[in-house]
Write an enzyme that holds these catalytic residues in place. Structure first.
Site, short mmCIF file in Angstrom:
data_model
loop_
_atom_site.label_atom_id
_atom_site.label_comp_id
_atom_site.label_asym_id
_atom_site.label_seq_id
_atom_site.Cartn_x
_atom_site.Cartn_y
_atom_site.Cartn_z
N ASN A 8 0.87 -1.17 0.00
CA ASN A 8 0.00 0.00 0.00
C ASN A 8 0.91 1.23 0.00
O ASN A 8 1.50 1.57 1.02
CB ASN A 8 -0.88 -0.05 1.26
CG ASN A 8 -1.68 1.22 1.47
OD1 ASN A 8 -1.79 2.06 0.57
ND2 ASN A 8 -2.26 1.36 2.65
N LYS A 10 0.10 4.26 -0.25
CA LYS A 10 -0.54 5.46 0.31
C LYS A 10 -0.30 6.64 -0.65
O LYS A 10 -0.26 6.44 -1.85
CB LYS A 10 -0.03 5.71 1.72
CG LYS A 10 -0.16 4.45 2.59
CD LYS A 10 0.08 4.65 4.03
CE LYS A 10 -0.11 3.33 4.77
NZ LYS A 10 -0.03 3.46 6.20
N HIS A 103 -9.45 1.38 4.92
CA HIS A 103 -8.19 1.55 5.64
C HIS A 103 -8.43 2.56 6.76
O HIS A 103 -9.22 3.49 6.61
CB HIS A 103 -7.11 2.05 4.67
CG HIS A 103 -5.75 2.05 5.29
ND1 HIS A 103 -5.34 3.03 6.15
CD2 HIS A 103 -4.72 1.18 5.19
CE1 HIS A 103 -4.10 2.76 6.56
NE2 HIS A 103 -3.71 1.64 5.98
N GLU A 105 -6.80 4.99 7.71
CA GLU A 105 -6.57 6.39 7.31
C GLU A 105 -7.78 6.95 6.57
O GLU A 105 -8.04 8.16 6.61
CB GLU A 105 -5.28 6.47 6.47
CG GLU A 105 -4.06 6.31 7.37
CD GLU A 105 -2.84 5.69 6.72
OE1 GLU A 105 -2.75 5.69 5.48
OE2 GLU A 105 -1.98 5.19 7.47
N GLU A 170 -5.44 -4.61 10.71
CA GLU A 170 -4.43 -3.57 10.87
C GLU A 170 -4.69 -2.78 12.15
O GLU A 170 -5.46 -1.80 12.13
CB GLU A 170 -4.45 -2.61 9.67
CG GLU A 170 -4.10 -3.26 8.37
CD GLU A 170 -3.43 -2.27 7.42
OE1 GLU A 170 -2.36 -2.59 6.91
OE2 GLU A 170 -3.97 -1.17 7.23
N GLY A 176 2.64 2.41 10.71
CA GLY A 176 3.63 3.47 10.56
C GLY A 176 4.37 3.83 11.83
O GLY A 176 5.03 4.87 11.90
N SER A 215 3.42 -2.00 10.29
CA SER A 215 4.87 -2.08 10.53
C SER A 215 5.48 -3.43 10.18
O SER A 215 6.40 -3.90 10.86
CB SER A 215 5.20 -1.70 11.98
OG SER A 215 4.85 -0.35 12.23
P1 PGA Z 1 2.94 0.40 7.54
O1 PGA Z 1 1.46 0.62 6.95
O2 PGA Z 1 3.46 -0.90 6.99
O3 PGA Z 1 3.72 1.59 7.04
O4 PGA Z 1 2.82 0.36 9.03
C1 PGA Z 1 0.58 -0.45 6.80
C2 PGA Z 1 -0.73 0.03 6.23
O5 PGA Z 1 -1.23 1.06 6.67
O6 PGA Z 1 -1.31 -0.61 5.32
#
Ligand code: PGA
Length: 255
Positions: A8, A10, A103, A105, A170, A176, A215
């Site tokens: 992903n 983003k 997601h 976000e 998640e 992140g 992560s």
């Molecule tokens: P990350 O994000 O691997 O940077 O923690 C995962 C995600 O939000 O899909």
């Protein structure tokens, strides 16, 4: 079960850097065992990435590895007066095969509700895309021991009847942050998700991929991907470098 390693991007990536990424990714595929890869760049890069990978219809099929391209969101409606939204149908026409939906976000930054995620999943399925529906608790909900309750409610509200797709667990506090839940915590939630999927969807829920995201890095991927009920990973930051993404994919087949 063949694992799915989904990247992903983003709101990252650029048109100018696409050829180098695709070249690095393709060069590494020969070293991988049987695994499915998916890259979800921002919408304007969906078609250019497919072309850079040299694939027809959004996937590059090698002997053991398949690489698909997907999107990170889609509109709730199939078409019409919805300024700024991108339809699942257009994404499918461009060659996207999957779409990430719900997601955290999107749920937090854009106030997406379970009902909206469900509508998007219906639009995606109608257009022939495979939805990847994300669920996961906040740090506060985890602290109050509500992780399973929250995730169950998200599944009940976000998955359409007869859902055929992928679920990604998640935990918001792991995205992140470099903080990963313990293997026991991941296992516990994945088992709860499996049970909920079987209850909601019957047999289809028993075999559906459940990805872990938050992560995931080359150095922790192998332990996470070896857990029962973990069918792959949804990778944010570490998917931006082809080398790291490939290392995670290698971990899916035992290194
Ligand atoms: P990350 O994000 O691997 O940077 O923690 C995962 C995600 O939000 O899909």
């Amino acid at each position: 079960m063949r694992q799915l390693i989904a990247g992903n991007w983003k709101m990252n990536g650029s048109y100018g850097a696409l050829a180098a990424y695709a070249g690095d990714l393709k060069a590494g595929l020969a070293r991988l065992g049987a695994v499915d890869l998916l890259v979800c760049p921002p919408d304007p890069l969906v078609r250019p990435l497919i072309e850079a990978l040299g694939g027809a219809g959004g996937s590059v099929a090698g002997d053991d590895v398949k690489v698909a391209v997907g999107a990170q969101d889609c509109g709730e409606k199939r078409a019409g007066a919805h300024t700024g939204d991108v339809s699942a149908d257009l994404l499918a026409e461009l060659g996207a095969r999957f779409v990430i939906l719900g997601h955290s976000e999107r749920r937090l930054d854009h106030h997406e509700t379970n009902a909206m995620v469900r509508a998007k999943a219906e639009a995606a399925a109608g257009a022939g895309l495979i939805p990847i529906i994300c669920v996961g608790e906040s740090r506060a909900e985890r602290a109050q021991d509500e992780a399973v309750t929250v995730v169950r409610a998200q599944l009940a509200g976000s998955l359409p009847d007869g859902f055929a797709g992928v679920v990604a667990y998640e935990p918001i506090w792991a995205i992140g942050t470099g903080t990963v839940p313990s293997l026991e915590q991941i296992m516990q939630i994945h088992e709860a998700i499996r049970a909920a999927l079987v209850k909601q969807l019957g047999d289809a829920g028993a075999t559906m991929h459940i990805l872990y995201g938050g992560s995931v890095k080359p150095d922790n991927a192998q332990a996470i991907l070896a857990l029962p009920e973990v069918g792959g990973a949804l990778v944010g930051g570490a998917s931006l470098k082809a080398e790291d993404f490939l290392a995670i994919a290698a971990a899916a087949t035992g290194g």
